[in-house]
Scaffold this motif. Structure first.
Motif, PDB file in Angstrom:
ATOM      1  N   ALA A   1       0.830  -1.211   0.000  1.00 44.08           N
ATOM      2  CA  ALA A   1       0.000   0.000   0.000  1.00 44.08           C
ATOM      3  C   ALA A   1       0.860   1.255   0.000  1.00 44.08           C
ATOM      4  O   ALA A   1       1.996   1.226   0.481  1.00 44.08           O
ATOM      5  N   GLN A   2       0.312   2.343  -0.528  1.00 45.32           N
ATOM      6  CA  GLN A   2       0.823   3.687  -0.195  1.00 45.32           C
ATOM      7  C   GLN A   2       0.159   3.916   1.155  1.00 45.32           C
ATOM      8  O   GLN A   2      -1.009   4.294   1.219  1.00 45.32           O
ATOM      9  N   SER A   3       0.890   3.692   2.236  1.00 49.10           N
ATOM     10  CA  SER A   3       0.244   3.527   3.543  1.00 49.10           C
ATOM     11  C   SER A   3       0.273   4.791   4.397  1.00 49.10           C
ATOM     12  O   SER A   3      -0.137   4.749   5.552  1.00 49.10           O
ATOM     13  N   HIS A   4       0.753   5.906   3.859  1.00 48.32           N
ATOM     14  CA  HIS A   4       0.834   7.134   4.666  1.00 48.32           C
ATOM     15  C   HIS A   4      -0.423   7.987   4.460  1.00 48.32           C
ATOM     16  O   HIS A   4      -0.702   8.445   3.340  1.00 48.32           O
ATOM     17  N   VAL A   5      -1.150   8.207   5.559  1.00 47.38           N
ATOM     18  CA  VAL A   5      -2.422   8.940   5.495  1.00 47.38           C
ATOM     19  C   VAL A   5      -2.201  10.364   4.989  1.00 47.38           C
ATOM     20  O   VAL A   5      -2.908  10.849   4.094  1.00 47.38           O
ATOM     21  N   GLY A   6      -1.204  11.050   5.552  1.00 49.30           N
ATOM     22  CA  GLY A   6      -0.928  12.436   5.158  1.00 49.30           C
ATOM     23  C   GLY A   6      -0.584  12.527   3.673  1.00 49.30           C
ATOM     24  O   GLY A   6      -1.097  13.399   2.951  1.00 49.30           O
ATOM     25  N   VAL A   7       0.265  11.624   3.199  1.00 53.68           N
ATOM     26  CA  VAL A   7       0.676  11.634   1.790  1.00 53.68           C
ATOM     27  C   VAL A   7      -0.525  11.365   0.871  1.00 53.68           C
ATOM     28  O   VAL A   7      -0.575  11.858  -0.259  1.00 53.68           O
ATOM     29  N   SER A   8      -1.500  10.627   1.364  1.00 55.53           N
ATOM     30  CA  SER A   8      -2.648  10.289   0.497  1.00 55.53           C
ATOM     31  C   SER A   8      -3.451  11.534   0.099  1.00 55.53           C
ATOM     32  O   SER A   8      -4.124  11.535  -0.925  1.00 55.53           O
ATOM     33  N   PHE A   9      -3.353  12.618   0.900  1.00 55.27           N
ATOM     34  CA  PHE A   9      -4.020  13.869   0.498  1.00 55.27           C
ATOM     35  C   PHE A   9      -3.258  14.526  -0.661  1.00 55.27           C
ATOM     36  O   PHE A   9      -3.831  15.266  -1.441  1.00 55.27           O
ATOM     37  N   GLU A  10      -1.954  14.245  -0.716  1.00 57.95           N
ATOM     38  CA  GLU A  10      -1.142  14.848  -1.776  1.00 57.95           C
ATOM     39  C   GLU A  10      -1.104  13.990  -3.030  1.00 57.95           C
ATOM     40  O   GLU A  10      -0.970  14.509  -4.142  1.00 57.95           O
ATOM     41  N   ASN A  11      -1.218  12.673  -2.879  1.00 55.35           N
ATOM     42  CA  ASN A  11      -1.222  11.754  -4.028  1.00 55.35           C
ATOM     43  C   ASN A  11      -2.487  10.895  -4.003  1.00 55.35           C
ATOM     44  O   ASN A  11      -2.409   9.666  -3.850  1.00 55.35           O
ATOM     45  N   PRO A  12      -3.655  11.524  -4.156  1.00 52.38           N
ATOM     46  CA  PRO A  12      -4.897  10.753  -3.972  1.00 52.38           C
ATOM     47  C   PRO A  12      -5.154   9.697  -5.053  1.00 52.38           C
ATOM     48  O   PRO A  12      -5.555   8.574  -4.738  1.00 52.38           O
ATOM     49  N   ASP A  13      -4.907  10.050  -6.326  1.00 56.15           N
ATOM     50  CA  ASP A  13      -5.169   9.081  -7.417  1.00 56.15           C
ATOM     51  C   ASP A  13      -4.310   7.844  -7.258  1.00 56.15           C
ATOM     52  O   ASP A  13      -4.760   6.715  -7.394  1.00 56.15           O
ATOM     53  N   TYR A  14      -3.010   8.119  -7.006  1.00 58.61           N
ATOM     54  CA  TYR A  14      -2.070   7.008  -6.892  1.00 58.61           C
ATOM     55  C   TYR A  14      -2.449   6.114  -5.707  1.00 58.61           C
ATOM     56  O   TYR A  14      -2.422   4.881  -5.798  1.00 58.61           O
ATOM     57  N   THR A  15      -2.831   6.765  -4.599  1.00 59.87           N
ATOM     58  CA  THR A  15      -3.205   5.997  -3.407  1.00 59.87           C
ATOM     59  C   THR A  15      -4.397   5.088  -3.720  1.00 59.87           C
ATOM     60  O   THR A  15      -4.405   3.900  -3.365  1.00 59.87           O
ATOM     61  N   ALA A  16      -5.390   5.641  -4.411  1.00 62.88           N
ATOM     62  CA  ALA A  16      -6.571   4.833  -4.754  1.00 62.88           C
ATOM     63  C   ALA A  16      -6.185   3.689  -5.697  1.00 62.88           C
ATOM     64  O   ALA A  16      -6.670   2.562  -5.556  1.00 62.88           O
ATOM     65  N   ASP A  17      -5.286   3.985  -6.630  1.00 64.66           N
ATOM     66  CA  ASP A  17      -4.889   2.969  -7.606  1.00 64.66           C
ATOM     67  C   ASP A  17      -4.222   1.777  -6.918  1.00 64.66           C
ATOM     68  O   ASP A  17      -4.536   0.620  -7.194  1.00 64.66           O
ATOM     69  N   VAL A  18      -3.319   2.076  -5.995  1.00 64.41           N
ATOM     70  CA  VAL A  18      -2.566   0.999  -5.330  1.00 64.41           C
ATOM     71  C   VAL A  18      -3.426   0.320  -4.255  1.00 64.41           C
ATOM     72  O   VAL A  18      -3.506  -0.910  -4.199  1.00 64.41           O
ATOM     73  N   VAL A  19      -4.080   1.143  -3.415  1.00 70.08           N
ATOM     74  CA  VAL A  19      -4.731   0.588  -2.228  1.00 70.08           C
ATOM     75  C   VAL A  19      -6.085  -0.044  -2.570  1.00 70.08           C
ATOM     76  O   VAL A  19      -6.387  -1.155  -2.133  1.00 70.08           O
ATOM     77  N   ALA A  20      -6.900   0.646  -3.349  1.00 71.02           N
ATOM     78  CA  ALA A  20      -8.239   0.124  -3.665  1.00 71.02           C
ATOM     79  C   ALA A  20      -8.185  -0.778  -4.892  1.00 71.02           C
ATOM     80  O   ALA A  20      -8.410  -1.996  -4.802  1.00 71.02           O
ATOM     81  N   THR A  21      -7.815  -0.210  -6.038  1.00 72.20           N
ATOM     82  CA  THR A  21      -7.814  -1.013  -7.273  1.00 72.20           C
ATOM     83  C   THR A  21      -6.737  -2.101  -7.210  1.00 72.20           C
ATOM     84  O   THR A  21      -6.915  -3.181  -7.782  1.00 72.20           O
ATOM     85  N   GLY A  22      -5.659  -1.833  -6.487  1.00 66.50           N
ATOM     86  CA  GLY A  22      -4.607  -2.847  -6.324  1.00 66.50           C
ATOM     87  C   GLY A  22      -5.161  -4.102  -5.661  1.00 66.50           C
ATOM     88  O   GLY A  22      -4.868  -5.231  -6.084  1.00 66.50           O
ATOM     89  N   ALA A  23      -5.982  -3.895  -4.615  1.00 62.28           N
ATOM     90  CA  ALA A  23      -6.591  -5.055  -3.935  1.00 62.28           C
ATOM     91  C   ALA A  23      -7.520  -5.787  -4.902  1.00 62.28           C
ATOM     92  O   ALA A  23      -7.532  -7.030  -4.968  1.00 62.28           O
ATOM     93  N   LEU A  24      -8.280  -5.025  -5.679  1.00 59.45           N
ATOM     94  CA  LEU A  24      -9.187  -5.644  -6.661  1.00 59.45           C
ATOM     95  C   LEU A  24      -8.400  -6.464  -7.686  1.00 59.45           C
ATOM     96  O   LEU A  24      -8.779  -7.592  -8.030  1.00 59.45           O
ATOM     97  N   ARG A  25      -7.289  -5.901  -8.154  1.00 65.59           N
ATOM     98  CA  ARG A  25      -6.465  -6.618  -9.152  1.00 65.59           C
ATOM     99  C   ARG A  25      -5.955  -7.940  -8.572  1.00 65.59           C
ATOM    100  O   ARG A  25      -5.943  -8.959  -9.254  1.00 65.59           O
ATOM    101  N   LEU A  26      -5.540  -7.905  -7.307  1.00 59.29           N
ATOM    102  CA  LEU A  26      -4.984  -9.118  -6.711  1.00 59.29           C
ATOM    103  C   LEU A  26      -6.087 -10.150  -6.460  1.00 59.29           C
ATOM    104  O   LEU A  26      -5.903 -11.348  -6.721  1.00 59.29           O
ATOM    105  N   LEU A  27      -7.247  -9.682  -5.995  1.00 61.60           N
ATOM    106  CA  LEU A  27      -8.390 -10.598  -5.810  1.00 61.60           C
ATOM    107  C   LEU A  27      -8.762 -11.245  -7.150  1.00 61.60           C
ATOM    108  O   LEU A  27      -9.045 -12.445  -7.225  1.00 61.60           O
ATOM    109  N   GLU A  28      -8.748 -10.448  -8.191  1.00 56.50           N
ATOM    110  CA  GLU A  28      -9.116 -10.939  -9.525  1.00 56.50           C
ATOM    111  C   GLU A  28      -8.075 -11.948 -10.025  1.00 56.50           C
ATOM    112  O   GLU A  28      -8.421 -12.963 -10.643  1.00 56.50           O
TER     113      GLU A  28
END
Ligand code: NDP
Ligand code: GDR
Length: 359
Positions: free
Chosen positions: A100-127
């Motif tokens: 994960a991009q696991s830093h909460v503060g950084v996620s405000f600065e890199n929101p798209d990337y955070t969503a891509d890795v943390v949310a869609t990344g989990a979906l990709r691995l489940l798939e």
């Protein structure tokens, strides 16, 4: 990068785990834990311009050595084809999604990337896991999703498995999505998929820009004369801080149950950042008020004020409980960073680095 083998010398099948985020704090403790249990451990690592496997160096065995049971492969949670390839090649019994991009503060600065890795990344691995099972007709692969207490966000404590999510950052919203993807794959496809909802857990291996480690690093350096000030943000936030080494056992226990389910993992005790400062500086006889300054840069656009978990289900069903308490955790981290600061001082005193550089 390693080759793949699934059988022990005895001919008996060794259990195989695949871990994303193996180079992180939890990845390193989980790898140690699984190797100890006799697993073969495969980790997905990202390509970087410098090696970033420091947390694994002490357990690394050259893959050319036949005794090597930890193997590393290049991949990324943003790369679905690589995930599918490694699931197909390794055929793991258990998959732990810790990347994960696991830093909460950084996620405000890199929101798209955070969503891509943390949310869609989990979906990709489940798939990748689902389609692998479907196309090979193979037995079940057990899947662990690294969920977070940040998902509760604004909902007051105590927080348990039935507490409503109210995420307060792009990171936390992405973790909520990953949580529900995991539940959905369990319900839709019968996947053995578990969410661990882990409250903050720390260690001497914690990343240096999370508040606990930032504090203990500074305590070591200030004590030894390498640094004078520590700049922090909100000191009033309260967190349920446990020890990472204890928490990886809970991840494994979830995958050893008969049925997949979701569990909160927490110490059930909460402390403010100020209390952490008091304990950490106090451990070496310093007064934090003389060293800490507030820098608004570290305030978050929306904050999570108070987290304290209720881990009753994990205690009852998994038989899990934390072994390391708050004071012991702080002592362990400060001691580790004092030792490190002492080593740094030798290099500074001999002119190999200046006090602003990291060794
Ligand atoms: P770390 O930040 O220490 O480690 C994160 C890991 O994810 C690193 O190995 C990192 O690799 C890897 N990673 C980052 N981006 C990608 C990517 N695009 N593809 C593949 N891997 C990637 O986190 P922790 O070990 O502390 O946490 C582990 C997991 O648990 C995370 O998902 C975190 O969000 C979650 N969590 C953590 C809690 C905690 O208190 N520690 C509490 C609750 C949940 P690299 O080394 O290359 O950066
Ligand atoms: P958190 O951890 O956001 O809880 O996420 P972090 O240590 O970053 O912040 C904890 C609290 O401390 C306050 N704070 C500061 N934080 C940082 N990083 N730096 C500072 O200078 C500072 N000053 C005050 C923060 O505002 C916050 O309230 C961690 C991560 O590991 C997530 O991946 C995980 O999901 C959650 O824990 C559970």
């Amino acid at each position: 990068m390693g080759t793949v083998s699934n059988t022990a010398g005895s001919g008996k099948k060794k259990k195989t785990a695949l871990i994303t985020g193996i180079t992180g704090q939890d990845g390193s403790y989980l790898t140690e834990f699984l190797l100890e249990k006799g697993y073969e451990v495969h980790g997905i690592i990202r390509r970087s311009s410098n090696f970033n496997t420091q947390r694994l160096d002490h357990i690394y065995v050259d893959p050319h050595n036949s005794s090597a049971r930890m193997k590393l492969h290049y991949g990324d949670l943003t790369d679905a084809s690589a995930l599918r390839k490694w699931v197909d090649t390794i055929c793991p019994d258990e998959v732990y999604n810790l990347g994960a991009q696991s830093h909460v503060g950084v996620s405000f600065e890199n929101p798209d990337y955070t969503a891509d890795v943390v949310a869609t990344g989990a979906l990709r691995l489940l798939e990748a896991v689902r389609t692998h099972i479907e196309s090979t007709g193979r037995q079940q692969i057990k899947y662990y999703q690294a969920g977070s207490s940040e998902m509760y966000g604004a909902t007051p404590p105590p927080q348990d498995e039935n507490t409503v999510f109210h995420p307060r950052s792009p990171y936390a919203v992405s973790k909520v999505a990953a949580h529900w993807y995991t539940v959905n794959y369990r319900e839709a496809y019968g996947l053995f998929a578990c969410n661990g909802i882990l409250f903050n857990h720390e260690s001497p291996r914690r990343g240096e820009n999370f508040v606990t480690r930032k504090i203990t690093r500074a305590v070591g350096r200030i004590k030894i004369g390498l640094q004078k000030k520590l700049f922090l943000g909100n000191l009033k936030a309260s967190r349920d801080w446990g020890f990472a080494g204890d928490y990886v056992e809970a991840m494994w226990l979830m995958l050893q149950q008969e049925k997949p389910d979701d569990y909160v993992v927490a110490t059930e005790e909460s402390h403010t950042v100020e209390e952490f400062l008091e304990e950490a500086f106090g451990f070496v006889g310093l007064d934090w008020k003389e060293c800490v300054e507030i820098d608004p840069r570290y305030f978050r656009p929306s904050e999570v004020d108070n987290l304290r978990g209720s881990a009753e289900k994990a205690r009852k069903v998994l038989g899990w409980k934390p072994k390391v308490g708050f004071k012991q955790l702080v002592a362990m981290m400060v001691s580790g960073d004092l030792e490190r600061a002492n080593r740094e001082k030798v290099l500074v005193d001999n002119g190999y680095i200046d006090s602003h550089q990291q060794p």
